[in-house]
Design an enzyme around this catalytic site. Structure first.
Site, PDB file in Angstrom:
ATOM      1  N   HIS A 105      30.489  45.685  38.859  1.00  0.00           N
ATOM      2  CA  HIS A 105      30.152  46.341  37.376  1.00  0.00           C
ATOM      3  C   HIS A 105      28.698  46.281  37.272  1.00  0.00           C
ATOM      4  CE1 HIS A 105      30.376  46.310  33.043  1.00  0.00           C
ATOM      5  NE2 HIS A 105      31.575  46.868  33.192  1.00  0.00           N
TER       6      HIS A 105
ATOM      7  N   ASP B  81      32.547  37.222  39.385  1.00  0.00           N
ATOM      8  CA  ASP B  81      32.930  38.000  38.340  1.00  0.00           C
ATOM      9  C   ASP B  81      34.448  38.067  37.970  1.00  0.00           C
ATOM     10  OD1 ASP B  81      33.496  39.674  36.257  1.00  0.00           O
ATOM     11  OD2 ASP B  81      32.059  41.263  37.090  1.00  0.00           O
TER      12      ASP B  81
ATOM     13  N   GLN C 143      38.095  40.664  35.529  1.00  0.00           N
ATOM     14  CA  GLN C 143      39.392  41.740  35.528  1.00  0.00           C
ATOM     15  C   GLN C 143      40.244  40.778  36.305  1.00  0.00           C
ATOM     16  OE1 GLN C 143      39.922  44.493  34.359  1.00  0.00           O
ATOM     17  NE2 GLN C 143      37.706  45.177  33.801  1.00  0.00           N
TER      18      GLN C 143
ATOM     19  N   LYS D 107      39.500  40.487  27.419  1.00  0.00           N
ATOM     20  CA  LYS D 107      40.296  41.012  28.278  1.00  0.00           C
ATOM     21  C   LYS D 107      41.644  40.180  28.761  1.00  0.00           C
ATOM     22  CE  LYS D 107      36.448  43.152  30.389  1.00  0.00           C
ATOM     23  NZ  LYS D 107      36.440  44.692  29.950  1.00  0.00           N
TER      24      LYS D 107
ATOM     25  N   CYS E  20      31.131  52.064  34.125  1.00  0.00           N
ATOM     26  CA  CYS E  20      30.005  51.009  34.375  1.00  0.00           C
ATOM     27  C   CYS E  20      29.895  50.516  36.036  1.00  0.00           C
ATOM     28  CB  CYS E  20      30.108  49.836  33.322  1.00  0.00           C
ATOM     29  SG  CYS E  20      29.915  50.158  31.840  1.00  0.00           S
TER      30      CYS E  20
END
Lengths: 419, 148
Positions: free
Chosen positions: A135, A212, A215, A238, A376
């Site tokens: 991202h 990261d 997600q 999220k 993104c």
């Protein structure tokens, strides 16, 4: 493989998940006269009533600034805020509570590390490794740090399926490699990266790793000690929590060594004009008044997810993704972007002759909310030579009927553009 | 409630599938690029202006049905017009799809098939991208396309 797939398809959904949908009041509405089918969960998830209620109660009953307050409300707020930190620690199985820093979201978490790590350790000619499926928030902070310190960004390619090319990653290491920053789950492709192996390889070279997890956290069990990563970043919104709150996990050894992020109140031990001494982590990284209500809401959301069970969620969503993917593939001219073996909750696709933006507009008129664009992740779009994709992303409250509505709406879009 | 058919009219599909003037102009004296970072749509508008008149216009790029059809219709609308007329058309077109006070009846000819965009605020940028790019090209200094 087809035997495995059929087995998943045949497994009836547990009644629990059907009931859970009622916990999310927003889902009970119509859009353009059709029942809302919310499939934009990779952008943000909806919130269960108990999370909304927790925020409301905070403001109605014990809103106060945390720490240092002697009065009752301040004490209650502090207890709830620090209680949320403990919940986060338990949720990702961090060894110590001081390894949990509250931030605004994944983006701020990564910026914090890029800024502080860069200031302390990056020198001219040093190298940072990222992957091609990051991202923008795991690219741009490192570009800024590289620009400031004269370091170089190196990129691990992905293959046609969207898999992390481990051998190429292996070859990127040099004596100048200072840090690896890669995604745990790709937001544009859904690929689950081999995070533990990635960390293992980097550690063999004495290089720390940031994952990261934006997600990832809502879709499967995350254990930072098992992964052995040095930093892990994720956003509350999220994972069924409010916006504006997120988490940076950092191993104690790093959070003790890195310099502070922002200066201000809360992050100091003593201040004089001659010398200021900083507070230990996590306060060192939490200057100013925190998003107290958000942190409390996050704690409640994590309780909700834990109660439901991450393994059950992962299995429910995997079955759903598999079902939706199989049904979508029956549509002629539809191409799935991102076909990695291990995926989490994301179905990115393009359709011959229909631009993703037109797909999203038409789907919206069928009540189906998806996202269209580059997500993104412009390098990913370039990799697949598409300007954009349409992306349906699943959460624990989605069901087969949602997948069916998605497929029907895509068929309608195709039909409309056929003329 | 907005109706999809108001947005996606036959003419739109026609111009999306068979965009007119969809090519670069050899010897163009003005060229401008447009980009919509939200959706990744790109466009390049080529112009040949002679004696204050848009003698030729073409475009290249990649976009959704609305942005492609809008660009195609735009090239038809401005070809042969004076620069001032082209700018005036842009103003009227822009008002048609963004100004709620604007009456339903216009004098924009074929461009009126895009008036449904007004009911789809998220798609206004798709419809105006080509026009903004044209405007930049008209304003811009003469740039031979061959140097690109």
């Amino acid at each position: 493989m087809s035997a495995v797939r059929e087995k998943i398809l045949e497994r009836p959904e547990t009644p629990d998940f059907a009931c859970l949908r009622a916990d999310f009041p927003i889902l009970n509405q119509q859009v353009h006269g059709k029942p809302l089918v919310y499939l934009d969960n990779a952008a943000t998830t909806q919130k269960p009533a108990e999370v909304i209620e927790a925020e409301r109660r905070y403001y109605l009953e014990y809103n106060s600034n945390t720490h240092r307050g002697v009065h009752t409300l301040a004490d209650r707020a502090t207890e709830a805020y620090e209680g949320a930190r403990e919940k986060v620690r338990g949720f990702i199985n961090a060894a110590h509570i001081n390894e949990i820093v509250f931030v605004r979201g994944t983006t701020e978490a990564i910026n914090l590390v890029a800024h502080c790590f860069g200031r302390a350790f990056l020198r001219e000619g040093d190298e940072i490794i990222v992957s091609e499926m990051e991202h923008h928030s795991n690219i741009v902070p490192w570009q800024l740090a590289c620009e400031q310190h004269g370091a170089v960004l190196k990129v691990v390619p992905i293959d046609d399926a969207g898999e992390f090319e481990f051998e190429n990653y292996d070859r990127l290491f040099t004596p100048r490699t200072r840090l690896v920053a890669v995604t745990h789950v790709s937001n544009a492709l859904g690929t689950i990266t081999p995070a533990r192996r990635i960390v293992e390889r980097a550690h063999a070279a004495g290089v720390p790793v940031l994952l990261d997890g934006a997600q990832a956290v809502a879709h499967g069990r995350v254990d930072v000690q098992y992964l052995d990563c040095d930093f892990y970043a994720f956003s509350g919104h999220k994972i069924y929590a409010p916006t504006g709150i997120g988490v940076l996990y950092g191993k104690s050894e790093w959070l003790e060594r890195l310099p502070p992020y922002q200066g201000g109140g809360q992050m100091i031990r003593t201040v004089s004009f001659e010398k200021t001494e900083y507070a230990p982590s996590p306060q060192k990284y939490e200057a100013g008044t925190a998003h107290i209500a958000g942190a409390i809401g996050l704690g409640v959301a994590l309780d909700y997810v834990s109660r439901t069970g991450l393994d059950a969620i992962a299995s429910h969503e995997a079955g759903l993704l598999d079902y939706a993917t199989q049904r979508a593939r029956e549509i002629g001219g539809l191409r799935v972007i991102g076909t990695a073996k291990e995926k989490a909750g994301i179905l990115s696709f393009v359709l011959d002759g229909v631009h993703p933006h037109d797909i999203a507009t038409i789907l919206d008129h069928h009540g189906v909310a998806v996202r269209a664009g580059h997500h993104c992740a412009m390098p990913v779009m370039q990799r697949y030579e598409v300007p954009a994709t349409a992306r349906a992303s699943f959460a624990l409250y989605n069901n087969r009927a949602d997948a069916d509505a998605l497929v029907e709406a895509i068929r309608a879009a195709k039909e409309m553009f056929k003329r | 409630m907005s109706d999809l058919r108001d947005l996606y009219q036959e003419v739109i599909f026609d111009h999306y599938k068979h965009p007119r003037n969809f090519h670069r102009i050899e010897g163009a004296d003005r060229v401008a690029e447009g980009y919509n970072p939200l959706c990744g749509d790109t466009i390049k508008v080529f112009l040949k202006v002679e004696n204050g008149i848009v003698a030729d216009v073409g475009f290249e790029g990649c976009g959704c049905a609305i942005s492609t059809a809008s660009a195609s219709l735009m090239t038809e609308a401005v070809k042969g017009r004076t620069v001032a007329e082209a700018e005036r058309l842009f103003g009227e077109f822009h008002a048609m799809i963004t100004d709620p006070k604007e009456p339903a009846h216009h004098d924009l000819g074929k461009l009126e098939v895009l008036c449904g965009v007004k009911e789809f605020p998220t798609r206004v940028k798709c419809a105006t991208l080509a026009w903004h790019t044209l405007h930049n090209a008209l304003e811009g200094k003469a740039e031979p396309v061959s140097t690109e």
